[in-house]
Design a protein around this motif. Structure first.
Motif, PDB file in Angstrom:
ATOM      1  N   ASP A 355      15.297  89.674  33.578  1.00  0.00           N
ATOM      2  CA  ASP A 355      15.133  89.234  34.965  1.00  0.00           C
ATOM      3  C   ASP A 355      16.200  88.179  35.252  1.00  0.00           C
ATOM      4  N   THR A 356      16.408  87.931  36.522  1.00  0.00           N
ATOM      5  CA  THR A 356      17.258  86.817  36.954  1.00  0.00           C
ATOM      6  C   THR A 356      16.464  85.985  37.934  1.00  0.00           C
ATOM      7  N   ILE A 357      16.348  84.682  37.655  1.00  0.00           N
ATOM      8  CA  ILE A 357      15.542  83.798  38.484  1.00  0.00           C
ATOM      9  C   ILE A 357      16.420  82.684  39.038  1.00  0.00           C
ATOM     10  N   TYR A 358      15.937  82.050  40.114  1.00  0.00           N
ATOM     11  CA  TYR A 358      16.732  81.010  40.793  1.00  0.00           C
ATOM     12  C   TYR A 358      15.893  79.751  41.010  1.00  0.00           C
ATOM     13  N   PRO A 359      15.527  79.089  39.911  1.00  0.00           N
ATOM     14  CA  PRO A 359      14.676  77.900  40.041  1.00  0.00           C
ATOM     15  C   PRO A 359      15.393  76.682  40.617  1.00  0.00           C
ATOM     16  N   HIS A 360      16.728  76.697  40.604  1.00  0.00           N
ATOM     17  CA  HIS A 360      17.490  75.518  41.006  1.00  0.00           C
ATOM     18  C   HIS A 360      18.110  75.668  42.395  1.00  0.00           C
ATOM     19  N   THR A 361      17.747  76.749  43.076  1.00  0.00           N
ATOM     20  CA  THR A 361      18.302  76.974  44.425  1.00  0.00           C
ATOM     21  C   THR A 361      17.205  77.312  45.424  1.00  0.00           C
ATOM     22  N   GLY A 362      16.052  76.626  45.290  1.00  0.00           N
ATOM     23  CA  GLY A 362      15.000  76.771  46.300  1.00  0.00           C
ATOM     24  C   GLY A 362      13.976  77.850  46.047  1.00  0.00           C
ATOM     25  N   GLN A 363      13.989  78.502  44.872  1.00  0.00           N
ATOM     26  CA  GLN A 363      13.011  79.552  44.588  1.00  0.00           C
ATOM     27  C   GLN A 363      12.188  79.196  43.350  1.00  0.00           C
ATOM     28  N   MET A 364      11.777  77.947  43.284  1.00  0.00           N
ATOM     29  CA  MET A 364      11.080  77.443  42.108  1.00  0.00           C
ATOM     30  C   MET A 364       9.781  78.194  41.832  1.00  0.00           C
ATOM     31  N   ASP A 365       8.933  78.357  42.832  1.00  0.00           N
ATOM     32  CA  ASP A 365       7.626  78.988  42.619  1.00  0.00           C
ATOM     33  C   ASP A 365       7.773  80.423  42.133  1.00  0.00           C
TER      34      ASP A 365
END
Length: 773
Positions: A355-365
């Motif tokens: 997967d690719t996640i974006y916790p540091h660009t506003g998609q923390m939850d």
């Protein structure tokens, strides 16, 4: 005869018996590998270990190359009709390539020199007359040799020609060269100066703009820095043969060495001035230039060898780092704008999900939910976080998830990304994951290297791992050969699981090749798991010799024969049978039964083929079957709130991981995206000759922050926790010899291995040297 001579030479170097080395030569010539000889032929070599055998291997290659060159030179001189018995004896007994080339120098085919032209013009009798009869008046004697047809226009031309004849003759005297060389090695000073107008362009070499130090004491990192500066056209290097001599004295002591060697005395004879000029020119025009070139090359060779050894020791420590264990693992390749790449692998390293996640660009939850669901679904026990850009932010993100989760727990560990990007873009990764994005392949590598660093790092070119100094400046073939030997020794020291090992890992086993390793994988894919070591004989092109070399290093867990999971070689299974008969026990009862094994007398089970060393190894393996020589898994805990270099304060005591050890200190990752340097003087309260005696790559250490230079991203650390930081102005500037060139080199080295990441090894190679207590 040659092998006997070589064995005596190497035996003296290793302080062992010549017959041990002679036996090792025989084994190598029969096609046996060093790991196999070290482990399974101890009786033959008298117990030579892998370190001794690696030295033996290097020296055997050198001495055989030396002998090949010796034979070529003997043939060349013989064809010229100039090979005297005395010269032949000298050539046959010399022990170094330098000495050999000195002896060959007078007979080496060369372009026409001024001395040869003078000989052709008939001036050699004049040269001999003036040299041997100093009472002769040079100008008077030279008049009879004037011959315009031969190019001798006047007495000056005749005397110059005679001078060139003698200069070349003396400059090719092997004994004289040896004397002058010995003096220079002991007394000469290496002088480095900036080339005028290059000051701004070569700012990183500024510590060497006006630098000098004894040639015999130049450490490898400074030598390589100065040589790089010369190669880049910034520095000019030279040797000062007379550093203690007053500048008003024009004559070098080397001229005195030449005079004494030639047995010349000056008694105000008519030819003395001319003869003095011959000696002076011999030194200044011939010998000094020749030996300066040679000694510079020798300095480079020595520095390169030391740098290669440093790389090899660091690589050994990295490859032999303790594995975290066979648990389902999540790998996180941190990123900010590009997101955090996620990969989950099972306990054998097989990819389960990405997967690719974006916790540091506003998609923390959303990112938290994804990580939690993957961790819960696949029962993830370990989380490996790459130590590149956004590493600490990602670590904090994972810690928050684990804190909130009550039905899923895992251990988070920050691991080095060194070489991950190289693997991701490799042909091997493309074959393994043809449909997977390159960035996600890096996350898989990060997860696997936590499970088993050795098994994953063997897939990467050792030079790309980036734990060396000046690795791009050294002899690349020699570096590759040394690092390949390190990888081979590490893999065989640990052994490999025949049913799970990748082709790159199998290829590093003694006796294996890339083709044979791939054939094993193909056999495994077509026929299922191996249940018996003897099945290896069914693998295509794996013959008896390859089986002999590799079988003892292959492990089969839960196979038909419990011994196949141990390091006991199949050829020695009869010894185990003898032990079982004597003890009336089954193999299942005896393996792992330490108290029972310790009661056995090894001498009772020896025979003509298997002596005490082998039987003792067998008993050790029965006592602790399949033991892993790697240590206990440990990881550093970074201080909360200290994530950037700006968070550091002088006096802080932090925990970190050693990422690189050089001959001037150790670099430590303390979790701020920039390694700090513990200078050799701050590694211990005791004197440290070699940093590798105190620390190794992968060690977890506590350090005190001694100095922080935010502008230049430099962190000075100390392992002496009671050491007091000092005002930088109090540090003697002459002690700051670890230059910007060193920093540039280490940055370049790690930049290649880390691609766009700013991980631990991208550290400065300077720091405030020799903090005053």
């Amino acid at each position: 005869m040659l092998n006997q001579h070589i064995s005596q030479t190497i035996a003296q170097e290793l302080n062992v018996q010549a017959k041990q080395i002679l036996a090792a030569i025989g084994l190598v010539d029969e096609g046996n590998t060093i790991p196999f000889i070290a482990r399974y032929r101890k009786e033959v070599t008298g117990g030579l270990d892998d370190t001794q055998l690696r030295h033996f291997e290097t020296r055997l290659l050198y001495l055989r190359e030396l002998d090949d060159r010796r034979q070529t030179i003997l043939k060349s001189i013989g064809e010229q009709g100039k090979l005297s018995a005395e010269l032949q004896a000298k050539i046959e007994t010399c022990q170094s390539k330098t000495e050999l080339e000195d002896l060959y120098l007078p007979y080496k085919p060369k372009r026409r020199t001024k001395g040869q032209i003078a000989i052709e013009a008939g001036l050699e009798p004049l040269a001999d007359l003036l040299w041997q009869t100093p009472a002769t008046v040079p100008e008077t004697a030279a008049e009879s040799y004037i011959d315009s047809e031969k190019g001798v226009a006047d007495t000056k031309a005749a005397l110059d020609g005679a001078r060139y004849i003698l200069m070349e003759r003396f400059a090719e005297d092997a004994e004289l060269l040896a004397k002058v060389r010995a003096y220079l090695l002991k007394s000469a000073v290496l002088v480095s100066k900036v080339i005028s107008g290059k000051e701004a362009e070569g700012a990183k070499f500024q510590d060497y703009f006006a630098h000098q130090e004894p040639l015999s004491k130049v450490p490898s990192h400074r030598a390589l820095a100065m040589l790089r500066g010369r190669n880049e056209g910034i520095l000019q290097l030279s040797l000062n043969a007379d550093p203690d001599q007053d500048e008003s004295v024009r004559q070098s002591y080397c001229e005195e060495i030449i005079r004494q060697h030639l047995g010349v005395n000056f008694n105000q004879q008519p030819a003395d001035s001319w003869r003095q000029q011959v000696i002076s020119w011999t030194w200044r025009i011939k010998i000094s230039l020749h030996l300066e070139t040679e000694l510079m090359a020798s300095l480079r060779e020595k520095a390169e060898n030391e740098a290669i050894d440093v790389f090899a020791r660091n690589l050994t420590a990295l490859l032999m780092a303790a594995p975290a264990g066979a648990k389902n693992t999540m790998g996180l390749d941190p990123g900010l704008r590009t997101g955090v790449k996620v990969a989950v692998v099972d306990n054998t390293g097989k990819l389960l999900a990405t997967d690719t996640i974006y916790p540091h660009t506003g998609q923390m939850d959303k990112a938290m939910a994804s990580v939690y669901q993957l961790g819960k679904k696949y029962n993830v026990g370990l989380i490996a976080i790459g130590n590149g850009t956004a590493s600490r932010e990602t670590e904090r993100f994972v810690a928050e998830i684990l804190q909130k989760s009550h039905d899923w727990q895992a251990q988070k560990v920050v691991v080095s990304e060194a070489g991950a990007s190289v693997y991701s873009a490799s042909e091997l990764a493309a074959q393994e994951f043809p449909q997977l994005d390159v960035s996600l392949r890096g996350a898989v590598s990060i997860a696997r290297r936590l499970q088993d660093p050795l098994a994953e790092l063997v897939k990467i070119d050792p030079k790309a791992i980036g734990v060396g100094q000046y690795q791009h400046d050294v002899n690349q073939s020699q570096l590759a050969r040394k690092l390949d030997a390190v990888v081979e020794d590490c893999v065989n020291a640990v052994g490999v699981d025949l049913n799970t090992a990748s082709a790159p890992l199998l290829a590093r086993v003694a006796g294996m090749s890339a083709t044979l390793a791939q054939n094993i994988v193909h056999y495994r894919d077509e026929n299922g798991r191996f249940d018996d070591r003897n099945q290896l004989k069914k693998v295509t092109r794996l013959g008896p010799k390859a089986f002999e070399q590799c079988a003892g290093f292959m492990r089969i867990n839960n196979g038909k024969n419990p011994l196949d999971a141990s390091s006991v070689h199949p050829e020695a299974y009869p010894v185990v049978e003898k032990i079982l008969q004597a003890t009336s026990q089954t193999i299942g009862d005896l393996m792992g039964n330490a108290s029972a094994v310790r009661q056995l007398n090894a001498a009772q089970f020896t025979d003509e083929r298997f002596g005490l060393p082998t039987v003792r190894d067998i008993l050790s393996e029965l006592e602790k079957p399949g033991r892993d020589p790697r240590g206990e898994f440990k990881t550093a805990t970074f201080m909360d709130g200290v994530e950037e270099i700006t968070d550091l304060q002088v006096g802080m005591i932090l925990e970190g991981t050693v990422t690189n050890v050089t001959n001037f200190g150790a670099f430590v990752d303390i979790g701020v995206h920039q390694d700090g340097l513990v200078h050799i003087s701050s590694l211990s309260n005791k004197f440290v000759q070699d940093p590798h005696e105190v620390v190794k790559t992968g060690d977890v250490v506590k350090v005190k922050v001694m100095d922080v230079d935010i502008a230049r991203k430099r962190i000075a650390l100390s392992c002496r926790l009671d050491e007091q930081p000092q005002d930088k102005s109090a540090v003697n500037a002459t002690d700051k010899k670890h230059t910007a060139a060193n920093r540039s080199n280490l940055n370049n080295t790690t930049r290649q291995s880390r691609s766009n990441s700013n991980i631990g090894n991208n550290a400065f190679a300077d720091a405030l040297k020799n903090w005053k207590k």
